[in-house]
Design a protein around this motif. Structure first.
Motif, PDB file in Angstrom:
ATOM      1  N   ARG A 141      -2.592  12.087  -0.610  1.00 18.80           N
ATOM      2  CA  ARG A 141      -1.638  10.605  -0.795  1.00 18.80           C
ATOM      3  C   ARG A 141      -0.125   9.546  -0.222  1.00 18.80           C
ATOM      4  N   VAL A 142       0.669  10.817  -0.269  1.00 15.84           N
ATOM      5  CA  VAL A 142       1.612  10.639  -0.330  1.00 15.84           C
ATOM      6  C   VAL A 142       2.155   9.893   1.369  1.00 15.84           C
ATOM      7  N   LEU A 143       1.342  10.953   1.767  1.00  8.14           N
ATOM      8  CA  LEU A 143       1.355  11.005   3.557  1.00  8.14           C
ATOM      9  C   LEU A 143       0.952   9.912   4.162  1.00  8.14           C
ATOM     10  N   LEU A 144      -0.566   9.768   3.392  1.00  4.12           N
ATOM     11  CA  LEU A 144      -0.752   8.249   3.657  1.00  4.12           C
ATOM     12  C   LEU A 144      -0.125   7.340   3.120  1.00  4.12           C
TER      13      LEU A 144
ATOM     14  N   THR B 163       0.945  -1.284   0.043  1.00  5.98           N
ATOM     15  CA  THR B 163       0.230   0.134   0.219  1.00  5.98           C
ATOM     16  C   THR B 163       1.151   1.032  -0.149  1.00  5.98           C
ATOM     17  N   GLY B 164       2.048   1.523   0.793  1.00  4.50           N
ATOM     18  CA  GLY B 164       2.606   2.480   0.778  1.00  4.50           C
ATOM     19  C   GLY B 164       3.326   2.717  -0.616  1.00  4.50           C
ATOM     20  N   MET B 165       3.570   2.009  -1.184  1.00  2.82           N
ATOM     21  CA  MET B 165       4.712   1.858  -2.185  1.00  2.82           C
ATOM     22  C   MET B 165       3.351   2.101  -3.051  1.00  2.82           C
ATOM     23  N   THR B 166       2.103   2.140  -3.626  1.00  4.36           N
ATOM     24  CA  THR B 166       1.946   2.475  -4.490  1.00  4.36           C
ATOM     25  C   THR B 166       1.631   4.070  -4.347  1.00  4.36           C
ATOM     26  N   LEU B 167       0.781   4.005  -2.702  1.00  2.00           N
ATOM     27  CA  LEU B 167       0.750   6.073  -2.314  1.00  2.00           C
ATOM     28  C   LEU B 167       1.744   6.622  -2.535  1.00  2.00           C
ATOM     29  N   TYR B 168       2.991   5.868  -2.234  1.00  2.00           N
ATOM     30  CA  TYR B 168       4.254   7.280  -2.719  1.00  2.00           C
ATOM     31  C   TYR B 168       4.513   7.238  -4.278  1.00  2.00           C
ATOM     32  N   GLN B 169       3.983   6.232  -5.259  1.00  6.92           N
ATOM     33  CA  GLN B 169       4.163   6.632  -6.308  1.00  6.92           C
ATOM     34  C   GLN B 169       3.996   8.079  -7.260  1.00  6.92           C
ATOM     35  N   PRO B 170       3.895   9.601  -6.648  1.00  7.26           N
ATOM     36  CA  PRO B 170       3.633  10.704  -7.156  1.00  7.26           C
ATOM     37  C   PRO B 170       4.656  10.874  -7.058  1.00  7.26           C
TER      38      PRO B 170
ATOM     39  N   ILE C 115       2.806   2.057   9.350  1.00  9.52           N
ATOM     40  CA  ILE C 115       2.681   0.743   9.878  1.00  9.52           C
ATOM     41  C   ILE C 115       3.380  -0.659  10.037  1.00  9.52           C
ATOM     42  N   VAL C 116       4.230  -0.615   9.084  1.00  5.90           N
ATOM     43  CA  VAL C 116       5.561  -1.112   8.359  1.00  5.90           C
ATOM     44  C   VAL C 116       5.934  -1.587   9.629  1.00  5.90           C
ATOM     45  N   VAL C 117       7.176  -0.457  10.007  1.00  5.33           N
ATOM     46  CA  VAL C 117       7.974  -0.079  10.556  1.00  5.33           C
ATOM     47  C   VAL C 117       7.583  -0.521  12.553  1.00  5.33           C
ATOM     48  N   MET C 118       6.112  -0.269  12.671  1.00 10.33           N
ATOM     49  CA  MET C 118       6.101  -0.897  14.203  1.00 10.33           C
ATOM     50  C   MET C 118       4.954  -2.993  14.263  1.00 10.33           C
ATOM     51  N   ALA C 119       5.021  -2.910  12.066  1.00  6.97           N
ATOM     52  CA  ALA C 119       4.683  -4.785  12.386  1.00  6.97           C
ATOM     53  C   ALA C 119       5.871  -5.182  12.723  1.00  6.97           C
ATOM     54  N   VAL C 120       7.314  -4.849  11.781  1.00  3.80           N
ATOM     55  CA  VAL C 120       8.122  -5.152  11.528  1.00  3.80           C
ATOM     56  C   VAL C 120       9.232  -5.411  13.040  1.00  3.80           C
ATOM     57  N   ILE C 121       8.796  -4.411  14.378  1.00  4.20           N
ATOM     58  CA  ILE C 121       9.093  -4.436  15.354  1.00  4.20           C
ATOM     59  C   ILE C 121       8.510  -5.772  16.212  1.00  4.20           C
ATOM     60  N   GLY C 122       7.349  -5.287  15.701  1.00  5.31           N
ATOM     61  CA  GLY C 122       6.618  -6.645  16.554  1.00  5.31           C
ATOM     62  C   GLY C 122       6.116  -7.955  16.478  1.00  5.31           C
ATOM     63  N   THR C 123       6.609  -8.119  14.511  1.00  7.31           N
ATOM     64  CA  THR C 123       7.385  -9.791  15.124  1.00  7.31           C
ATOM     65  C   THR C 123       8.210 -10.430  15.678  1.00  7.31           C
ATOM     66  N   ALA C 124       8.958  -9.449  15.502  1.00  2.00           N
ATOM     67  CA  ALA C 124      10.397  -9.380  16.376  1.00  2.00           C
ATOM     68  C   ALA C 124      10.374 -10.063  17.779  1.00  2.00           C
TER      69      ALA C 124
ATOM     70  N   GLY D 189      13.834   5.803   5.156  1.00  2.00           N
ATOM     71  CA  GLY D 189      13.383   6.237   3.561  1.00  2.00           C
ATOM     72  C   GLY D 189      11.936   6.767   3.436  1.00  2.00           C
ATOM     73  N   MET D 190      11.569   7.006   4.752  1.00  9.07           N
ATOM     74  CA  MET D 190      10.113   7.422   4.865  1.00  9.07           C
ATOM     75  C   MET D 190      10.345   8.974   5.274  1.00  9.07           C
ATOM     76  N   VAL D 191      11.514   8.873   6.152  1.00  3.66           N
ATOM     77  CA  VAL D 191      11.820  10.097   6.897  1.00  3.66           C
ATOM     78  C   VAL D 191      12.192  11.266   5.175  1.00  3.66           C
ATOM     79  N   SER D 192      12.702  10.667   4.093  1.00  2.00           N
ATOM     80  CA  SER D 192      13.359  10.719   3.244  1.00  2.00           C
ATOM     81  C   SER D 192      11.839  11.642   2.331  1.00  2.00           C
ATOM     82  N   VAL D 193      10.966  11.007   2.271  1.00  4.28           N
ATOM     83  CA  VAL D 193       9.512  11.042   1.643  1.00  4.28           C
ATOM     84  C   VAL D 193       9.017  12.109   1.704  1.00  4.28           C
ATOM     85  N   LEU D 194       9.000  11.829   3.222  1.00  4.50           N
ATOM     86  CA  LEU D 194       7.856  13.218   3.683  1.00  4.50           C
ATOM     87  C   LEU D 194       8.935  14.265   4.068  1.00  4.50           C
TER      88      LEU D 194
END
Length: 227
Positions: free
Chosen positions: A35-38, A12-19, A45-54, A86-91
């Motif tokens: 769209r980019v902020l979403l 979802t993130g990669m799709t919304l980032y495209q512009p 959410i990815v970051v939190m889930a990655v940490i959550g799996t660990a 990477g997220m901060v660079s897009v923001l």
């Protein structure tokens, strides 16, 4: 469920980032900031889930090998940190577009900065959810393969997919082949995470026979049973 969340939120993130990632004039144009902020929210959410799996897996897999289990936790934290870069660079692209839009600004300089930030995101994406992800998958797959806590056919996907996606990403770093070829190489590790997630949701881990050791009493290892 956390594994599935990482997959869905990442796509979802990669799709919304495209512009912001594909339009070189985005930083000086009208933009699609919402769209980019979403997309950034999806990455968070990815970051939190990655940490959550660990964190969720650590109490289980440390019974097999605490050192490797701890390495998996550290690897997941590093993966999350690189994704955050990477997220901060897009923001930052969004912020510069909002603050720098105007006739008094040099659109050429603004575009160059935007391209630099896009390049940071691309490198973060290659290193985090690819190079580091592959190493993390290998560590986890090794532990579940040894412990037989899930069917070994599932663990083999991780044993193959982890090194494959890491090697493929390194090859892209050195320009040996294209990102399109790399996307194909990422299929096994994607299949590993999804199959592991589905299996754990439906059946859960099996009790490890390695948790019971022969201490000289002549007792045999425990029979596998579903926890």
């Amino acid at each position: 469920m956390l594994f599935l969340i990482t997959e869905i939120a990442a796509i979802t993130g990669m799709t919304l980032y495209q512009p912001a990632l594909s339009d070189v004039s985005y930083i000086g144009g009208a933009g699609a900031d919402t769209r980019v902020l979403l997309g950034a929210l999806s990455e968070l959410i990815v970051v939190m889930a990655v940490i959550g799996t660990a964190v969720t897996l650590y109490p289980v897999i440390k019974r097999q090998n605490e050192g490797i289990a701890l390495a998996h936790v550290c690897g997941r934290l590093l993966e999350a940190a690189v994704i955050t870069v990477g997220m901060v660079s897009v923001l930052s692209i969004v912020t510069l577009r909002q603050d720098g839009a105007g006739p008094s600004n040099d659109d050429g300089s603004l575009a160059a900065v935007g391209q630099s930030l896009v390049a940071i995101h691309e490198w973060a994406f290659l290193l985090g959810p690819n190079v580091i992800l592959g190493m993390n998958s290998l560590l986890l797959a090794y532990l579940v393969y040894r412990s037989q806590m899930v069917p070994r056919t599932i663990a083999v996907l991780g044993l193959i997919g982890g090194p494959l996606v890491t090697t493929s990403a390194v090859a892209v770093m050195f320009g040996l082949y294209s990102p399109v070829d790399h996307a194909i190489a990422a299929v096994p590790v994607f299949a590993w995470e999804v199959s592991l997630a589905v299996h754990l949701i439906i059946k859960g881990f099996r009790s490890s026979p390695l948790a019971t050791r022969n201490t000289g009493s002549g007792a045999a290892p425990a029979t596998l049973s579903h926890a």
